[in-house]
Design an enzyme around this catalytic site. Structure first.
Site, PDB file in Angstrom:
ATOM      1  N   HIS A  61      21.263 -24.791  -1.892  1.00 12.76           N
ATOM      2  CA  HIS A  61      22.596 -24.655  -2.482  1.00 12.76           C
ATOM      3  C   HIS A  61      23.616 -25.404  -1.646  1.00 12.76           C
ATOM      4  O   HIS A  61      23.364 -25.694  -0.470  1.00 12.76           O
ATOM      5  CB  HIS A  61      22.985 -23.176  -2.583  1.00 12.76           C
ATOM      6  CG  HIS A  61      22.155 -22.433  -3.566  1.00 12.76           C
ATOM      7  ND1 HIS A  61      20.937 -21.866  -3.222  1.00 12.76           N
ATOM      8  CD2 HIS A  61      22.335 -22.179  -4.884  1.00 12.76           C
ATOM      9  CE1 HIS A  61      20.415 -21.295  -4.297  1.00 12.76           C
ATOM     10  NE2 HIS A  61      21.236 -21.465  -5.315  1.00 12.76           N
TER      11      HIS A  61
ATOM     12  N   ASP B 298      33.666 -28.027  10.916  1.00  9.26           N
ATOM     13  CA  ASP B 298      34.288 -29.261  11.382  1.00  9.26           C
ATOM     14  C   ASP B 298      33.358 -30.439  11.090  1.00  9.26           C
ATOM     15  O   ASP B 298      32.697 -30.970  11.976  1.00  9.26           O
ATOM     16  CB  ASP B 298      34.582 -29.163  12.883  1.00  9.26           C
ATOM     17  CG  ASP B 298      35.357 -30.369  13.392  1.00  9.26           C
ATOM     18  OD1 ASP B 298      35.983 -31.066  12.580  1.00  9.26           O
ATOM     19  OD2 ASP B 298      35.316 -30.615  14.617  1.00  9.26           O
TER      20      ASP B 298
ATOM     21  N   CYS C  14      23.367 -20.581   9.718  1.00 15.91           N
ATOM     22  CA  CYS C  14      23.028 -19.831   8.508  1.00 15.91           C
ATOM     23  C   CYS C  14      21.548 -19.502   8.395  1.00 15.91           C
ATOM     24  O   CYS C  14      21.154 -18.698   7.563  1.00 15.91           O
ATOM     25  CB  CYS C  14      23.498 -20.580   7.262  1.00 15.91           C
ATOM     26  SG  CYS C  14      22.553 -22.073   6.890  1.00 15.91           S
TER      27      CYS C  14
ATOM     28  N   CYS D  20      22.929 -26.252   2.167  1.00 12.56           N
ATOM     29  CA  CYS D  20      22.020 -25.282   2.781  1.00 12.56           C
ATOM     30  C   CYS D  20      20.659 -25.489   2.118  1.00 12.56           C
ATOM     31  O   CYS D  20      20.448 -25.082   0.975  1.00 12.56           O
ATOM     32  CB  CYS D  20      22.567 -23.879   2.540  1.00 12.56           C
ATOM     33  SG  CYS D  20      21.618 -22.585   3.304  1.00 12.56           S
TER      34      CYS D  20
ATOM     35  N   ARG E  96      28.640 -27.693   3.002  1.00 16.12           N
ATOM     36  CA  ARG E  96      27.404 -27.260   3.665  1.00 16.12           C
ATOM     37  C   ARG E  96      26.283 -27.247   2.636  1.00 16.12           C
ATOM     38  O   ARG E  96      26.232 -26.390   1.766  1.00 16.12           O
ATOM     39  CB  ARG E  96      27.553 -25.869   4.286  1.00 16.12           C
ATOM     40  CG  ARG E  96      26.259 -25.375   4.939  1.00 16.12           C
ATOM     41  CD  ARG E  96      26.453 -24.087   5.713  1.00 16.12           C
ATOM     42  NE  ARG E  96      26.965 -23.001   4.892  1.00 16.12           N
ATOM     43  CZ  ARG E  96      26.201 -22.082   4.277  1.00 16.12           C
ATOM     44  NH1 ARG E  96      24.887 -22.118   4.402  1.00 16.12           N
ATOM     45  NH2 ARG E  96      26.759 -21.133   3.561  1.00 16.12           N
TER      46      ARG E  96
ATOM     47  N   HIS F 292      13.929 -27.716  -6.796  1.00 15.24           N
ATOM     48  CA  HIS F 292      14.975 -26.930  -6.146  1.00 15.24           C
ATOM     49  C   HIS F 292      14.945 -27.222  -4.644  1.00 15.24           C
ATOM     50  O   HIS F 292      13.885 -27.209  -4.023  1.00 15.24           O
ATOM     51  CB  HIS F 292      14.717 -25.440  -6.392  1.00 15.24           C
ATOM     52  CG  HIS F 292      15.584 -24.535  -5.585  1.00 15.24           C
ATOM     53  ND1 HIS F 292      16.893 -24.281  -5.918  1.00 15.24           N
ATOM     54  CD2 HIS F 292      15.326 -23.831  -4.459  1.00 15.24           C
ATOM     55  CE1 HIS F 292      17.404 -23.440  -5.025  1.00 15.24           C
ATOM     56  NE2 HIS F 292      16.464 -23.147  -4.126  1.00 15.24           N
TER      57      HIS F 292
END
Length: 148
Positions: free
Chosen positions: A117, A125, A76, A133, A131, A114
């Site tokens: 997310h 898997d 990502c 991120c 996730r 912050h």
């Protein structure tokens, strides 16, 4: 993300500083991401592809947040983790800043900075199918002691 992964916005952080005090501690870019909920550009962060063993700390306050053993490559453009070090290390807020694309924001539970997310159900898997991120600029990696 469902409501079980959101926390009350009135949860009080344990480290509270004024904006001026945060600006003294953080660079302009760190301040923008950590204190103004900004995002660093994808594929440029220092920890995006890091595989070193250790513990990731909040760059703003030093709280231990993630372990390298929970990090995985998601493609990502930001470091991805399948779980925080412990659930009490992060807090969650609903993020509806992008119309039609609700997300769940992840913040440091100690200083309310912050981090990024969290997403679920993407088919990775991993043990949690989650996730996290996280912006590299929000983290500092404390390397594990490695025998030479």
């Amino acid at each position: 993300m469902n409501d079980e992964h959101t926390t009350s916005p009135d949860l009080q952080p344990r480290l509270v500083l004024t904006p001026d005090q945060w600006r003294e501690r953080l660079s302009d870019e760190e301040y923008h991401v950590l204190r103004e909920s900004g995002t660093e550009a994808p594929f440029v962060g220092e920890y995006t592809d890091t595989t070193a063993e250790g513990v990731y700390h909040c760059r703003a306050c030093g709280a231990e947040l993630f372990r390298s053993t929970h990090k995985f490559h998601s493609g990502c453009g930001w470091p991805s983790f399948f779980a925080p070090l412990a659930e009490d290390r992060v807090r969650y807020l609903k993020d509806e800043s992008i119309p039609g694309r609700p997300r769940t924001e992840v913040r440091c539970a100690r200083c309310d900075s912050h981090l990024g997310h969290v997403f679920s159900g993407e088919g990775f898997d991993t043990p949690t199918d989650m996730r996290y991120c996280i912006n590299s600029i929000c983290l500092d990696l404390e390397l594990s002691d490695q025998p030479e």
